[in-house]
Design a protein around this motif. Structure first.
Motif, mmCIF file in Angstrom:
data_model
loop_
_atom_site.group_PDB
_atom_site.id
_atom_site.type_symbol
_atom_site.label_atom_id
_atom_site.label_comp_id
_atom_site.label_asym_id
_atom_site.label_seq_id
_atom_site.Cartn_x
_atom_site.Cartn_y
_atom_site.Cartn_z
ATOM 1 N N UNK A 1 0.819 -1.201 0.000
ATOM 2 C CA UNK A 1 0.000 0.000 0.000
ATOM 3 C C UNK A 1 0.858 1.259 0.000
ATOM 4 N N UNK A 2 1.915 1.261 0.798
ATOM 5 C CA UNK A 2 2.796 2.419 0.849
ATOM 6 C C UNK A 2 3.511 2.627 -0.491
ATOM 7 N N UNK A 3 3.910 1.532 -1.145
ATOM 8 C CA UNK A 3 4.556 1.637 -2.457
ATOM 9 C C UNK A 3 3.622 2.284 -3.452
ATOM 10 N N UNK A 4 2.366 1.802 -3.495
ATOM 11 C CA UNK A 4 1.391 2.366 -4.428
ATOM 12 C C UNK A 4 1.187 3.862 -4.162
ATOM 13 N N UNK A 5 1.033 4.213 -2.893
ATOM 14 C CA UNK A 5 0.786 5.613 -2.545
ATOM 15 C C UNK A 5 1.966 6.492 -2.932
ATOM 16 N N UNK A 6 3.200 5.993 -2.745
ATOM 17 C CA UNK A 6 4.383 6.777 -3.065
ATOM 18 C C UNK A 6 4.550 6.946 -4.572
ATOM 19 N N UNK A 7 4.362 5.864 -5.335
ATOM 20 C CA UNK A 7 4.585 5.933 -6.781
ATOM 21 C C UNK A 7 3.477 6.686 -7.507
ATOM 22 N N UNK A 8 2.256 6.637 -6.959
ATOM 23 C CA UNK A 8 1.131 7.281 -7.627
ATOM 24 C C UNK A 8 0.728 8.587 -6.950
ATOM 25 N N UNK A 9 1.443 8.941 -5.844
ATOM 26 C CA UNK A 9 1.277 10.246 -5.210
ATOM 27 C C UNK A 9 -0.163 10.492 -4.758
ATOM 28 N N UNK A 10 -0.634 9.673 -3.840
ATOM 29 C CA UNK A 10 -1.952 9.918 -3.274
ATOM 30 C C UNK A 10 -1.911 9.620 -1.781
#
Length: 428
Positions: free
Chosen positions: A5-14
């Protein structure tokens, strides 16, 4: 899943806020056509996406979009771990039923043959053997138990049978004593449930299916009659494998769910038995399901709405053989293969697969799973390896079988004595 989840949030900036489904379920179609759990929240657009070990099914694909798999896993059976138990009939286990039946037939055949041959030889050679039947029966059993006998036939034919039976009984009793000694020294643990066939064939331990998962539908619609029987005969549902780990360890029921969660539960059980971690320390595990709201994302679970990062025990017990005890057993035979899927709405689906590929091919996900599931080699050891290295003393339960035979013999002897006494009084 929290790290994913943290990876997704960091790469997609949300940013994200975690929301827990009211029923704490994955999602299954209800009788009225609506959906429960996270799939229902996605269908009603109450959340933007859900992250967790979903399994793709045709029914779910009608209401949600799936990304590529994050991780592949199997559905399997988690049961209470069997232990070393005393067996009343253990003294009969060195041989199979067929061998015991043939052995009894051999005793009858040898005794009858010896009786007939000795009687015939007495007529031929003009000799007489007093109490021949009694002496023949006593000789058969004395030879079998390697005891010396005061009586042997006077002629060569009978003595040839004596030699043959002596050799046969020597081999039989030597094999029996050797196997029995080995069984007592290195006892075997019987695993009653090691496959789905074993599960449906027994009625001692009930089993349940994970609520809101694909397992129920998969088993019900399978062409395999064993799988359909597993669904039809289940005793109900449990919330999820992780929250039900203690009930399974207590032997209340067996659970059918994903292997990764099972291994995590076994790791928890092993670590708690060793005293490294308490119950509260392990309840920071991020749950399997993470429904997400528009404009935010978070971790809702039975443990609360806060995300935790749990470090594994500092001591790797995989390197310490034979230490610790645990109460859970993972069946060796898998039921089905499923993939851990990250389920998103179509608005995010175009960019997410790139992030998943990076996580998969870099090996980060495998490392995260390995960090959470510690002591794997210890937890997956067969139950027969649970015994201690030292030889333990036998308790009274180990002798219940032979003692029962001795008691039955004494009762029969007493009844025989009473009959003889009654007949003696009646005749005199």
């Amino acid at each position: 899943m929290g790290n994913v989840l943290e990876i997704f949030a960091s790469m997609m900036n949300f940013d994200y806020v975690v929301v827990r489904p009211p029923d704490s379920l994955w999602g299954a179609r209800l009788n009225n056509g609506s959906w429960s759990g996270m799939v229902g929240m996605l269908e009603r657009e109450e959340v933007e996406f859900a992250l967790g070990p979903f399994t793709i099914t045709p029914q779910r694909e009608t209401v949600v979009d799936f990304t590529v798999a994050v991780h592949n896993d199997n559905k399997a059976i988690l049961t209470v771990r069997p232990g070393l138990q005393s067996d009343v009939s253990g003294f009969l286990k060195p041989f199979t039923l067929d061998v015991w039946l043939l052995f009894l037939l051999s005793i009858l055949a040898i005794g009858t043959t010896m009786r007939m041959l000795t009687s015939t030889e007495d007529r031929i050679f003009g000799t007489f053997t007093k109490n021949l039947t009694t002496k023949t029966a006593a000789w058969v059993f004395q030879t079998l138990t390697q005891e010396s006998s005061d009586w042997i036939p006077k002629n060569d034919g009978g003595r040839l049978i004596v030699t043959t039976w002596l050799l046969a009984s020597l081999v039989f009793m030597s094999s029996y004593s050797g196997i029995l000694t080995a069984m007592l020294t290195l006892p075997r643990v019987t695993i009653p449930i090691d496959s789905l066939e074993d599960l449906v064939a027994q009625d001692d331990l009930p089993w349940r299916l994970e609520a809101g998962s694909m397992a129920t539908k998969f088993l019900e619609e399978s062409e395999d009659p064993v799988r359909r029987k597993a669904a039809a005969m289940s005793s109900g549902y449990f919330k999820d494998c992780w929250s039900s780990r203690q009930a399974i360890a207590n032997g209340e029921f067996a659970g059918i769910c994903d292997e990764t969660t099972m291994k995590k539960a076994m790791s928890w059980d092993f670590s708690c038995q060793l005293g490294y971690l308490g119950e509260a320390e392990w309840q920071g595990l991020l749950p399997e399901s993470l429904p997400l709201t528009p404009g935010g994302m978070g971790a809702g679970s039975e443990y609360g709405e806060q995300m935790y990062q749990v470090d594994p025990p500092t001591t790797d017990m995989d390197s310490v053989p034979g230490v610790g005890t645990w109460d859970l057993l993972l069946a060796q035979s898998a039921i089905a293969n499923s993939g851990y899927k990250a389920t998103w709405l179509a608005s995010h689906r175009m960019t997410l697969p790139i992030s998943i590929d990076i996580i998969k091919h870099s090996g980060i996900l495998s490392k995260w799973i390995g960090d959470q599931i510690t002591n794997t080699s210890q937890c997956l050891r067969p139950p027969s390896a649970d015994r201690t290295e030292s030889i333990s003393a036998l308790n009274i339960e180990a002798f219940l079988g032979p003692l029962s035979v001795l008691l039955a013999g004494c009762v029969l002897a007493f009844l025989s004595f009473l009959m003889e006494h009654i007949l003696f009084i009646a005749l005199n």
